[in-house]
Design an enzyme around this catalytic site. Sequence first.
Site, PDB file in Angstrom:
ATOM      1  N   ARG A   1      88.088  33.918  16.425  1.00 45.93           N
ATOM      2  CA  ARG A   1      88.379  33.050  17.300  1.00 45.93           C
ATOM      3  C   ARG A   1      89.571  32.504  17.602  1.00 45.93           C
ATOM      4  O   ARG A   1      89.117  31.264  16.339  1.00 45.93           O
ATOM      5  CB  ARG A   1      87.010  32.509  18.524  1.00 45.93           C
ATOM      6  CG  ARG A   1      86.440  33.583  18.608  1.00 45.93           C
ATOM      7  CD  ARG A   1      85.848  32.935  19.809  1.00 45.93           C
ATOM      8  NE  ARG A   1      84.270  34.004  19.966  1.00 45.93           N
ATOM      9  CZ  ARG A   1      83.898  34.702  20.058  1.00 45.93           C
ATOM     10  NH1 ARG A   1      84.985  35.800  20.349  1.00 45.93           N
ATOM     11  NH2 ARG A   1      82.459  35.569  20.801  1.00 45.93           N
TER      12      ARG A   1
ATOM     13  N   GLU B 198      89.766  39.678  11.590  1.00 40.18           N
ATOM     14  CA  GLU B 198      90.039  40.137  13.037  1.00 40.18           C
ATOM     15  C   GLU B 198      89.830  38.888  13.763  1.00 40.18           C
ATOM     16  O   GLU B 198      88.889  38.337  13.841  1.00 40.18           O
ATOM     17  CB  GLU B 198      88.727  41.318  13.533  1.00 40.18           C
ATOM     18  CG  GLU B 198      88.525  40.826  15.234  1.00 40.18           C
ATOM     19  CD  GLU B 198      87.221  41.761  15.754  1.00 40.18           C
ATOM     20  OE1 GLU B 198      86.577  40.912  16.426  1.00 40.18           O
ATOM     21  OE2 GLU B 198      87.258  43.282  15.229  1.00 40.18           O
TER      22      GLU B 198
ATOM     23  N   ASN C 293      90.795  34.971  23.003  1.00 43.83           N
ATOM     24  CA  ASN C 293      90.008  35.286  24.659  1.00 43.83           C
ATOM     25  C   ASN C 293      91.265  34.934  25.561  1.00 43.83           C
ATOM     26  O   ASN C 293      91.545  33.843  25.118  1.00 43.83           O
ATOM     27  CB  ASN C 293      88.780  34.939  24.980  1.00 43.83           C
ATOM     28  CG  ASN C 293      87.848  35.237  23.779  1.00 43.83           C
ATOM     29  OD1 ASN C 293      87.666  36.652  24.337  1.00 43.83           O
ATOM     30  ND2 ASN C 293      87.287  35.383  22.929  1.00 43.83           N
TER      31      ASN C 293
ATOM     32  N   HIS D 124      84.156  29.645   5.593  1.00 38.49           N
ATOM     33  CA  HIS D 124      84.954  29.620   5.190  1.00 38.49           C
ATOM     34  C   HIS D 124      85.792  31.190   4.445  1.00 38.49           C
ATOM     35  O   HIS D 124      84.995  31.693   4.368  1.00 38.49           O
ATOM     36  CB  HIS D 124      86.049  28.711   4.300  1.00 38.49           C
ATOM     37  CG  HIS D 124      85.261  29.038   3.098  1.00 38.49           C
ATOM     38  ND1 HIS D 124      84.071  28.098   2.505  1.00 38.49           N
ATOM     39  CD2 HIS D 124      85.914  29.240   2.017  1.00 38.49           C
ATOM     40  CE1 HIS D 124      83.939  28.693   1.247  1.00 38.49           C
ATOM     41  NE2 HIS D 124      84.445  29.592   1.022  1.00 38.49           N
TER      42      HIS D 124
ATOM     43  N   GLU E  74      89.983  28.941   1.813  1.00 40.51           N
ATOM     44  CA  GLU E  74      90.121  28.515   0.204  1.00 40.51           C
ATOM     45  C   GLU E  74      90.286  29.437  -0.411  1.00 40.51           C
ATOM     46  O   GLU E  74      90.328  30.366  -0.350  1.00 40.51           O
ATOM     47  CB  GLU E  74      88.434  28.669   0.205  1.00 40.51           C
ATOM     48  CG  GLU E  74      88.225  28.555  -1.522  1.00 40.51           C
ATOM     49  CD  GLU E  74      86.287  28.559  -2.277  1.00 40.51           C
ATOM     50  OE1 GLU E  74      86.290  28.023  -3.443  1.00 40.51           O
ATOM     51  OE2 GLU E  74      85.688  28.776  -1.842  1.00 40.51           O
TER      52      GLU E  74
END
Length: 146
Positions: free
Chosen positions: A20, A67, A71, A85, A139
């Site tokens: 997000r 992805e 929002n 990570h 990483e």
Amino acid sequence: MRNTDAPAVVPSRILYTMVRVTDLNRSIAFYRDTLGMHELRRETFSDARFTLVFIGYGDETSNAVLELTYNWDQGAYSHGTGYGHVALEVIDIYGACERLTSLGVKVTRAPGPMKVAPDETGERETIAFIEDPDGYRIELIENNRA
């Protein structure tokens, strides 16, 4: 009775990892301009007030991608303690970290080899950690066999 070990019912690959983000344009610019990813597709859900951007290396049919979920009405997120990570391969990790630092990217673990425990032998990979604009850890793992 279905054969639950049949290839058709066993997952076969990772499609994407969702994170997000609080500023979609800033995040796209980070992954595109500093890490060399490409926006692959975008889906906007106006009624639900969110946008998905799929970004990565290559196409989605044979590569796992990220992805980025934006929002529209959410200003901040808590990462919690469960997220780890995303790992990316790089050929020259020292050069990559120099470049990223010059672009203002926060390097949270300087490049260097993984430490081997005193009772272990052998070489370990060379790694570094950076953060994206929302503080997600990434990483970098050197693969100089290319």
